[in-house]
Design a protein around this motif. Structure first.
Motif, PDB file in Angstrom:
ATOM      1  N   GLU A  46       0.826  -1.203   0.000  1.00 44.40           N
ATOM      2  CA  GLU A  46       0.000   0.000   0.000  1.00 44.40           C
ATOM      3  C   GLU A  46       0.861   1.254   0.000  1.00 44.40           C
ATOM      4  O   GLU A  46       1.951   1.284   0.591  1.00 44.40           O
ATOM      5  N   LEU A  47       0.362   2.275  -0.658  1.00 43.80           N
ATOM      6  CA  LEU A  47       1.055   3.555  -0.710  1.00 43.80           C
ATOM      7  C   LEU A  47       0.933   4.255   0.626  1.00 43.80           C
ATOM      8  O   LEU A  47      -0.156   4.369   1.184  1.00 43.80           O
ATOM      9  N   VAL A  48       2.051   4.736   1.135  1.00 43.58           N
ATOM     10  CA  VAL A  48       2.075   5.425   2.426  1.00 43.58           C
ATOM     11  C   VAL A  48       2.163   6.937   2.227  1.00 43.58           C
ATOM     12  O   VAL A  48       1.394   7.699   2.815  1.00 43.58           O
ATOM     13  N   ALA A  49       3.123   7.370   1.412  1.00 43.24           N
ATOM     14  CA  ALA A  49       3.336   8.809   1.237  1.00 43.24           C
ATOM     15  C   ALA A  49       4.061   9.061  -0.077  1.00 43.24           C
ATOM     16  O   ALA A  49       4.816   8.216  -0.550  1.00 43.24           O
ATOM     17  N   ASP A  61      -4.619   7.807   4.370  1.00 38.45           N
ATOM     18  CA  ASP A  61      -5.419   8.276   5.510  1.00 38.45           C
ATOM     19  C   ASP A  61      -4.935   7.674   6.826  1.00 38.45           C
ATOM     20  O   ASP A  61      -4.992   8.323   7.879  1.00 38.45           O
ATOM     21  N   SER A  62      -4.433   6.454   6.771  1.00 40.25           N
ATOM     22  CA  SER A  62      -4.034   5.756   7.990  1.00 40.25           C
ATOM     23  C   SER A  62      -2.804   6.363   8.668  1.00 40.25           C
ATOM     24  O   SER A  62      -2.544   6.078   9.837  1.00 40.25           O
ATOM     25  N   VAL A  63      -2.048   7.204   7.942  1.00 43.59           N
ATOM     26  CA  VAL A  63      -0.824   7.770   8.524  1.00 43.59           C
ATOM     27  C   VAL A  63      -0.860   9.291   8.608  1.00 43.59           C
ATOM     28  O   VAL A  63       0.082   9.896   9.143  1.00 43.59           O
ATOM     29  N   LYS A  64      -1.910   9.915   8.114  1.00 41.86           N
ATOM     30  CA  LYS A  64      -2.000  11.379   8.156  1.00 41.86           C
ATOM     31  C   LYS A  64      -1.899  11.889   9.584  1.00 41.86           C
ATOM     32  O   LYS A  64      -2.532  11.362  10.498  1.00 41.86           O
ATOM     33  N   GLY A  65      -1.074  12.907   9.750  1.00 41.85           N
ATOM     34  CA  GLY A  65      -0.882  13.493  11.076  1.00 41.85           C
ATOM     35  C   GLY A  65       0.170  12.784  11.914  1.00 41.85           C
ATOM     36  O   GLY A  65       0.563  13.289  12.974  1.00 41.85           O
ATOM     37  N   ARG A  75      21.382  15.843  -1.087  1.00 48.37           N
ATOM     38  CA  ARG A  75      21.855  14.522  -0.663  1.00 48.37           C
ATOM     39  C   ARG A  75      21.180  13.394  -1.448  1.00 48.37           C
ATOM     40  O   ARG A  75      21.441  12.223  -1.179  1.00 48.37           O
ATOM     41  N   SER A  76      20.300  13.732  -2.383  1.00 47.17           N
ATOM     42  CA  SER A  76      19.558  12.719  -3.150  1.00 47.17           C
ATOM     43  C   SER A  76      18.910  11.700  -2.216  1.00 47.17           C
ATOM     44  O   SER A  76      18.994  10.484  -2.423  1.00 47.17           O
ATOM     45  N   THR A  77      18.257  12.201  -1.199  1.00 48.99           N
ATOM     46  CA  THR A  77      17.687  11.340  -0.166  1.00 48.99           C
ATOM     47  C   THR A  77      16.262  11.782   0.150  1.00 48.99           C
ATOM     48  O   THR A  77      15.982  12.980   0.228  1.00 48.99           O
ATOM     49  N   VAL A  78      15.408  10.792   0.333  1.00 54.39           N
ATOM     50  CA  VAL A  78      14.047  11.049   0.785  1.00 54.39           C
ATOM     51  C   VAL A  78      13.883  10.387   2.154  1.00 54.39           C
ATOM     52  O   VAL A  78      14.483   9.346   2.422  1.00 54.39           O
ATOM     53  N   TYR A  79      13.101  11.035   3.011  1.00 56.35           N
ATOM     54  CA  TYR A  79      12.923  10.574   4.381  1.00 56.35           C
ATOM     55  C   TYR A  79      11.454  10.297   4.663  1.00 56.35           C
ATOM     56  O   TYR A  79      10.569  10.885   4.045  1.00 56.35           O
ATOM     57  N   LEU A  80      11.230   9.419   5.631  1.00 56.86           N
ATOM     58  CA  LEU A  80       9.884   9.216   6.152  1.00 56.86           C
ATOM     59  C   LEU A  80       9.992   9.240   7.675  1.00 56.86           C
ATOM     60  O   LEU A  80      10.521   8.306   8.281  1.00 56.86           O
ATOM     61  N   GLN A  81       9.539  10.330   8.259  1.00 60.36           N
ATOM     62  CA  GLN A  81       9.494  10.448   9.710  1.00 60.36           C
ATOM     63  C   GLN A  81       8.188   9.841  10.197  1.00 60.36           C
ATOM     64  O   GLN A  81       7.109  10.270   9.783  1.00 60.36           O
TER      65      GLN A  81
END
Length: 118
Positions: A46-49, A61-65, A75-81
């Motif tokens: 499933e797509l998260v972000a 919707d399950s991770v919003k907020g 840095r050619s980097t993507v993050y997921l906090q």
């Protein structure tokens, strides 16, 4: 094709936080749309972000907020906090990439395991 390498997964207690990183090779990172997917055992991926080259974001919707996607083009980097983690966030998290004009995701990382458990 862009090579993607994720890191930052691990075991965390409910309510805790983790930050995933995805380092990309190649010269097209700055014009790429980047995304994070996850797949739990027995479930579909499933797509998260998603974050576009211009910085626009959208979330499941399950991770919003609770989750925040960001990118560092230098840095050619993507993050997921990921904050306020729940047991149902347990999954393998995958980084993915495509150019803005592509219909489908082109490159995928190998995945990093996130386990939320007490």
């Amino acid at each position: 094709q862009v090579q993607l390498v994720e890191s930052g997964g691990g075991l965390v207690q409910p309510g805790g936080s983790l930050r995933l990183s995805c380092a990309a090779s190649g010269s097209i990172f700055s014009i790429s749309t980047m995304g994070w997917y996850r797949q739990a055992p027995g479930k579909q991926r499933e797509l998260v972000a998603v974050i576009t080259s211009g910085g626009s974001t959208r979330y499941a919707d399950s991770v919003k907020g609770r989750f925040a996607i960001s990118r560092d083009n230098g840095r050619s980097t993507v993050y997921l906090q990921m904050n306020s983690l729940k047991p149902e966030d347990t999954a393998v998290y995958y980084c993915t990439q495509k150019t803005a004009w592509a219909a489908d995701w082109i490159s995928w990382g190998q995945g990093t395991q996130v386990t939320v458990s007490s």
